[in-house]
Design an enzyme around this catalytic site. Structure first.
Site, PDB file in Angstrom:
ATOM      1  CG  HIS A 187      14.646 -18.536   4.157  1.00  0.00           C
ATOM      2  ND1 HIS A 187      14.439 -17.688   3.088  1.00  0.00           N
ATOM      3  CD2 HIS A 187      13.520 -18.471   4.908  1.00  0.00           C
ATOM      4  CE1 HIS A 187      13.237 -17.148   3.186  1.00  0.00           C
ATOM      5  NE2 HIS A 187      12.658 -17.592   4.278  1.00  0.00           N
ATOM      6  CG  ASP A 234      15.553 -18.742  -0.471  1.00  0.00           C
ATOM      7  OD1 ASP A 234      15.742 -19.050   0.726  1.00  0.00           O
ATOM      8  OD2 ASP A 234      14.562 -19.136  -1.115  1.00  0.00           O
ATOM      9  CG  ASP A 246       9.763 -14.489   3.999  1.00  0.00           C
ATOM     10  OD1 ASP A 246      10.625 -15.229   4.493  1.00  0.00           O
ATOM     11  OD2 ASP A 246       8.743 -14.909   3.428  1.00  0.00           O
ATOM     12  CD  GLU A 289      11.262 -20.834   3.551  1.00  0.00           C
ATOM     13  OE1 GLU A 289      10.297 -21.123   4.279  1.00  0.00           O
ATOM     14  OE2 GLU A 289      11.245 -19.885   2.736  1.00  0.00           O
ATOM     15  CD  GLU A 290      10.337 -17.535   0.711  1.00  0.00           C
ATOM     16  OE1 GLU A 290       9.289 -18.189   0.590  1.00  0.00           O
ATOM     17  OE2 GLU A 290      10.475 -16.632   1.549  1.00  0.00           O
ATOM     18  CG  ASP A 337      10.951 -17.611   7.559  1.00  0.00           C
ATOM     19  OD1 ASP A 337      10.752 -16.475   7.125  1.00  0.00           O
ATOM     20  OD2 ASP A 337      10.830 -18.638   6.872  1.00  0.00           O
ATOM     21  CG  HIS A 380       6.225 -14.325  -0.634  1.00  0.00           C
ATOM     22  ND1 HIS A 380       5.770 -15.619  -0.510  1.00  0.00           N
ATOM     23  CD2 HIS A 380       7.305 -14.239   0.180  1.00  0.00           C
ATOM     24  CE1 HIS A 380       6.536 -16.282   0.341  1.00  0.00           C
ATOM     25  NE2 HIS A 380       7.471 -15.451   0.773  1.00  0.00           N
TER      26      HIS A 380
END
Length: 486
Positions: free
Chosen positions: A76, A78, A115, A145-146, A169, A461
């Protein structure tokens, strides 16, 4: 010259740095999607950019691989865009500031986006290469995705021929993922009734939760780390049982799937209770610090009196303030159940990732996960019942299925054989509690055979996110060998 230009594999790190210059937080993906489309067009590759800005790129097989099964490569575009409290980078428009420390790539003051920027970098390097053997490659790069896998949910894959998919991922080298949890986003909205207070009667106090470790709500929810939003709610709930107060502002967290590190509330208290309220906060801080122990050694609570500028202070009435605090505390949070089949695997959880107070509505945003779809639905029903009992509304959005383990997987067999040849040991195959897009994509391609892999990352994150340089290189060689296996 770029920060990563001296690293190998050169093209992988070159493209990682290129996309790091393009803001690409969730729901801010038009620019990176256009970049990927132009990349494909510049190289004469077939490319589809859909209305959601998902990207599909096709590269035909190299000589000798025309009869091999096509491989779908997926990641992904994003990232979870979070920044530290003293960071002046605007992640909606500014590039990331990469640097290298202890053989790991990091970003100054912000999350790194390894990520899943590393997946994008891998596939761009493959698509750009002329000297790597591979079957037909069908590359899927999804958006958002997040925040609920909206891109994977809306993408049309009917033109693809591949039945084998490598998802890039995963965040631990040597651990190959073979199934994952499903999930949903849940927003609880509490109406707040505006009120006002006379300056001579009240004192304004600012409460801030600081110093928590945070982390990924899928991979680290079981580690017992403090959730800043829940801890602030706990302090306010305890306060409400001793002192009347009214809320002025509350906010915390930056993404529903990130365990929040910081949270803040501004409240009005009776001026006669100021010292007692501050003493209560200090006592609760000591209690929580003892409970968290080494798991969150940096935890602290700032409590400061703010000087009042206006004669009349806008706030929310005591009844809706208590309603909001009750809702924060009565909704569940954290690990709900552990798997009875796989030791150490979280079966069901939820994370209160974000609190906002806008337009007279306090909104609580949760990421709900479960590897058992029925448990996910039951948890959402429980949250709905609790919200309704407290006069709040609820929205369940972006629900996605789990990825079910396949007993027979030719792709998994190839990955295992190549890994053992390269590393001299067997890979670890695991189910995870974090969400991956494989379940959604498998529902769109009947019989899809999937694995997920990637290099070592840590603290994704969060502003401490980092990417291991040597692991990126080893995983690159591993990926090339898997693609070259006949």
């Amino acid at each position: 010259m770029g920060v990563l230009d001296h690293l190998e594999p050169h093209k992988v790190f070159h493209y990682f740095e290129e996309i790091s210059r393009i803001p690409h937080g969730s729901h801010n993906i038009r620019q990176i999607s256009d970049y990927l489309k132009q990349f494909a067009l510049d190289r004469g590759l077939a490319c589809i950019q859909d209305e959601l800005y998902n990207i599909i790129i096709i590269k035909e097989a190299t000589a000798g691989y025309e009869q091999e099964e096509p491989i779908i490569l997926q990641g992904h575009m994003d990232m979870v865009a979070v920044s530290g409290p003293d960071c002046d980078i605007d992640m909606a428009k500014d590039p990331l500031q990469l640097y290298i420390e202890d053989n790991r790539i990091r970003a100054k003051g912000t999350s790194l986006g390894g990520d899943d920027g590393v997946a994008v970098a891998y596939v761009l390097a493959l698509l750009d290469a002329q000297d790597i053997s591979h079957p037909r490659l069908e590359v899927i790069l999804t958006v958002d995705e997040e925040t609920g896998m909206e891109g994977a949910g809306g993408i049309d894959l009917s033109l693809l021929r591949g039945k084998r998919l490598i998802n890039l991922d995963q965040e631990e080298e040597g651990v190959i993922i073979t199934s994952c949890a499903g999930g949903a986003g849940v927003d609880v909205s509490i109406p707040m009734r505006p009120a006002s207070a006379d300056r001579k009667d009240v004192q304004m106090i600012v409460l801030k939760i600081l110093g928590l470790h945070g982390g990924h709500s899928g991979t680290e929810i079981h580690k017992g780390r403090g959730n800043a939003n829940c801890l602030l709610g706990r302090i306010l709930k305890g306060m409400s049982e001793k002192f009347p107060f009214r809320m002025v502002m509350m906010r915390g967290g930056q993404a529903d799937n990130a365990i929040p590190r910081e949270s803040e509330a501004v409240i009005l208290v009776d001026i006669n209770y100021t010292d007692e309220v501050l003493a209560f906060v200090r006592e609760e801080e000591a209690n929580i610090r003892q409970e968290l122990g080494d798991r969150d050694a940096g935890f602290s609570v700032e409590s400061n009196v703010r000087k009042l500028q206006e004669d009349t202070i806008k706030c929310y009435d005591e009844a809706s303030t208590l309603q909001a605090v009750d809702c924060i505390c009565k909704q569940p949070n954290g690990v709900i159940a552990m798997s009875t089949d796989l030791e150490g695997l979280v079966q069901t959880s939820l994370n209160l990732g974000v609190i906002t107070l806008e337009q007279d509505v306090l909104k609580l945003s949760y990421a709900v996960r479960s590897c058992v779809d029925e448990d996910k639905e039951n948890l959402c029903r429980q949250m709905t019942d609790t919200a309704m009992q407290l006069g709040a509304s609820i929205e369940i959005k972006n629900s996605y299925p789990g990825w079910i383990y396949r007993k027979e997987s030719p792709l998994r067999d190839i990955v295992a054989a190549v890994y053992e040849e390269m590393y001299g040991k067997k890979p670890v195959f695991e189910a995870i509690h974090a969400g991956l897009e494989c379940g959604i994509l498998a529902a769109k391609i009947p019989g899809l055979d999937c694995v997920s892999m990637g290099p070592d990352m840590s603290n994704v994150h969060t502003v401490e996110e980092s990417l291991d340089i040597a692991s990126v290189q080893r995983t690159w060689e591993f990926l090339k060998s898997v693609l070259a296996r006949r």
